[in-house]
Design an enzyme around this catalytic site. Structure first.
Site, short mmCIF file in Angstrom:
data_model
loop_
_atom_site.label_atom_id
_atom_site.label_comp_id
_atom_site.label_asym_id
_atom_site.label_seq_id
_atom_site.Cartn_x
_atom_site.Cartn_y
_atom_site.Cartn_z
CD GLU A 36 -2.72 -1.35 -0.09
OE1 GLU A 36 -2.88 -0.38 -0.86
OE2 GLU A 36 -3.13 -2.49 -0.36
CG ASP A 72 -3.14 -3.21 -7.67
OD1 ASP A 72 -4.23 -2.70 -7.35
OD2 ASP A 72 -2.23 -3.45 -6.85
ZN ZN Z 1 -2.51 -2.91 -4.96
#
Ligand code: ZN
Ligand code: ADP
Length: 654
Positions: free
Chosen positions: A455, A536
């Site tokens: 993160e 992602d």
């Molecule tokens: Zn990610």
């Protein structure tokens, strides 16, 4: 919007980049939601006991109350043969208007209380049986009874289902009967001022109100009044609300039916229902007929395996016949809604039918602001809470989503026993809706550390890259649905308003998305990469592909290579596959080139700022959630001490 580039993300603009693990925990989230909600109701029970007053209820009154849905829950004491009845808030006043807060005792008279239990089960009232050592035998019986009731209930449900499906045993009973199953609203009570954010659609529909109110205005000059209006747009954008507002403004009745209701019926029923609907409407003219989800019946005929669905076609034909059968100035105006105008049968769109088509799009920033203001009117909002801050945080939200957001925030406010909704509740409700319920923080572990690096990878890149969105917060508090943490950005106001995204923004977006994986690999090595970056990577591919095939942003040049995939607009020109195999390979190559170069950029930035990354990870592990401003402060302080490597990015040759 000519020349604009809209990227369709799940929630465009402000995207959290949650790290997902593959396990699905959605079922659990639902259960949790249930618990939380029921707690909220329980909390409102805690009233000062001084107000309490003993009251009684007879067995039959209890059954009546259960049927009227006024009972909150019931505790049965099987030994004493009594039941403690907790009434719902609304029903908790007795005959003298006194508030009644204590449970009411009801005497039971038989062992099994079958009728009571059936009624309670039907009304979905939770029943608790007080446990008592001696009562275990009775308990057992009661449990058995409950099981039997559930079984019978289930069986009835199955029977009902099959009665509704073609060929089911219920067919004989229902055949040819047409129970009018449309709704009529004499007064909708909705006005144009209740509909915000879709001004263009409202303006166009203003005229329909005039058609209904003063048809002579048009007929005297020989103008034919249109019969049908088609509202096209994604769910929740206020199409039903608009139709109701037209009826409300014109002061005419509102008939409504949903296309999806026709699909599972027997042949002939749909058509006769349509006939009934139009007959009733003509009797009540001037009025509005609203057909929701018209695509369910109005799909192109004769397509699909086996030539399509007979029932659907008959219903559609009947609808067409009805619309042809009345004159425009008969005072009936048909409004239909769909999110798939492209699949509609062309016959529906012919002049004299739904020849007016109005797009109802997702609201822009100003639209969201307007909608929020409409819905804030009915809530207690703290004066410092600015609706524009919420509008800024909610690109891609429909009107219904916004209404739901404010409602969730109000529920949180009540649960926290506060007087007014503040930004904190809105933020929490927003995260809940867009990401999931927050769960207990993980205990310290390698997994937690890895999540933190992942993160921080996203968060640092979004902070350092010049064209990326601003970081709102980064957190490693897990959420339902298997989300271990996320870093969340706020979209830039200009981009939100225009829906225009630059190539620089897209490239930075991809680098930010790659930041998580880049940090994983930089810190833990290639072997430790995990499936946490799945979503992602999927988003990266989506953006890169759009850049190549739709926006003309690659070496392939400004050529549209694929349909925009915009399912809300009309026109069957989704020219997918209009290129050769060679071009297809080139597209793949270009997409890969964008993804790989952005990944390398991300790796470079992470490795050049490794010290800062470690510092930020320690902070995140300690705080679990770091707000954007604090994160930027740490980055700036570090930049003061040692020069942070300015991101030098590789650029694709163009
Ligand atoms: Zn990610
Ligand atoms: P649709 O028919 O397009 O699916 P609805 O009209 O049923 O959407 O919208 C559901 C609810 O969402 C409405 O009852 C209203 O509370 C809210 N809503 C949606 N769009 C708007 C809007 N433009 N202005 C105000 N409220 C809206």
């Amino acid at each position: 919007m000519a020349g604009s580039m809209k990227i369709q993300f799940p929630i465009p603009g402000s995207i959290a980049t949650p790290k997902r693990i593959t396990k699905k925990k959605i079922g659990m989230a639902k259960v949790l939601l249930g618990i939380v909600v029921s707690q909220a109701i329980g909390a409102s029970f805690m009233m000062p006991p001084a107000m309490a007053q003993k009251a009684s209820l007879s067995y039959s009154e209890l059954i009546q109350k259960a049927r009227k849905n006024e009972v909150e829950r019931v505790e049965i004491n099987d030994i004493q043969k009594t039941a403690k009845v907790y009434l719902k808030n609304s029903a908790r006043r007795d005959a003298n208007g006194k508030q009644q807060d204590q449970p009411i005792d009801v005497m039971l008279f038989s062992d099994s209380n079958t009728e009571l239990l059936t009624t309670l089960t039907d009304a979905k009232v939770p029943v608790e049986v007080k446990n008592n050592a001696e009562s275990s035998a009775a308990m057992g019986m009661l449990m058995q009874l409950l099981i039997v009731i559930f079984l019978i209930g289930g069986l009835m449900l199955i029977l009902k289902r099959s009665a509704n499906s073609p060929g089911g045993p219920g067919q004989a009973m229902n055949f040819g009967k047409s129970r009018a199953r449309f709704q009529m609203d004499a007064k909708t009570g909705v006005m144009f001022e209740d509909v915000a954010g879709i001004e263009e659609a409202k303006e166009e529909l203003q005229e329909v109100v005039t058609f209904l109110k003063q048809p002579e205005k048009f007929t005297t000059v020989g103008a034919k009044i249109p019969k049908g209006v088609l509202l096209i747009g994604p769910p929740g954008t206020g199409k039903t609300l608009l139709a109701k507002a037209i009826a409300g403004e014109a002061g005419v009745p509102f008939f409504s039916i949903s296309g999806s209701e026709f699909v599972e019926m027997f042949v002939g029923v749909g058509a006769s229902r349509v006939r009934d609907l139009f007959k009733k409407a003509k009797e009540n003219a001037p009025c509005i007929i609203f057909i929701d989800e018209i695509d369910a019946v109005g799909r192109q005929r004769g397509v699909g395996i086996g030539g399509g669905n007979d029932e659907r076609e008959q219903t559609l034909n009947q609808m067409l016949t009805e619309m042809d059968g009345f004159e425009g100035n008969s005072g009936v105006i048909v409004i239909a809604a769909t999110n798939r105008a492209d699949v509609l049968d062309q016959a529906l769109l012919r002049p004299g039918r739904f020849d007016r088509q109005i797009n109802v799009d997702l609201p822009t920033f100003n639209g969201r602001l307007g909608i929020l203001e409409v819905h804030a009117k009915t809530k207690k909002i703290a004066p410092e809470l600015s609706m524009s801050a919420i509008a800024r945080r909610t690109p891609g939200f429909s009107g219904a989503d916004l209404a739901n957001l404010l409602n969730e925030a109000a529920i949180l406010t009540a649960r926290r026993r506060m007087e007014e909704v503040t930004m904190q509740e809105v933020e929490d409700a927003l995260d809940r809706i867009t990401i999931g319920l927050s769960m207990n923080p993980l205990l310290d572990s390698k997994k937690k550390r890895m999540t933190a690096y992942h993160e921080v990878g996203h968060a640092l890149l979004t902070t350092l890259l010049p064209h990326a969105d601003e970081l709102n917060k980064v957190t490693i508090i897990p959420r339902s649905g298997g989300i271990e943490g996320f870093s969340q950005t706020v979209a830039n106001e200009d981009t939100i308003d225009s829906g225009l995204y630059t190539r620089a923004w897209m490239m930075d977006k991809i680098r930010v998305l790659m930041g998580g994986r880049a940090a994983d690999v930089e810190v833990f090595g290639e072997d430790e990469m995990d499936s946490g970056a799945t979503s992602d990577i999927k988003k990266v591919t989506q953006i890169a592909r759009q850049m190549v095939t739709q926006f003309g942003m690659s070496d392939l040049g400004p050529v549209a290579l694929e349909g925009a995939g915009d399912m809300y607009s009309r026109g069957g020109d989704s020219g997918q596959g209009d290129y050769s195999q060679a071009i297809a390979e080139m597209i793949d190559q270009q997409v890969r080139a964008i993804a790989v170069s952005c990944y390398e950029d991300a790796r470079k930035i992470i490795s050049e700022n490794r010290e800062l990354v470690d510092e930020l990870v320690e902070l995140l592990l300690e705080m679990e959630t770091v707000e954007g401003a604090e994160f930027r402060e740490v980055v700036q302080k570090h930049q003061g001490r040692s020069a942070v490597a300015r991101p030098l990015l590789t650029h694709l040759s163009r």
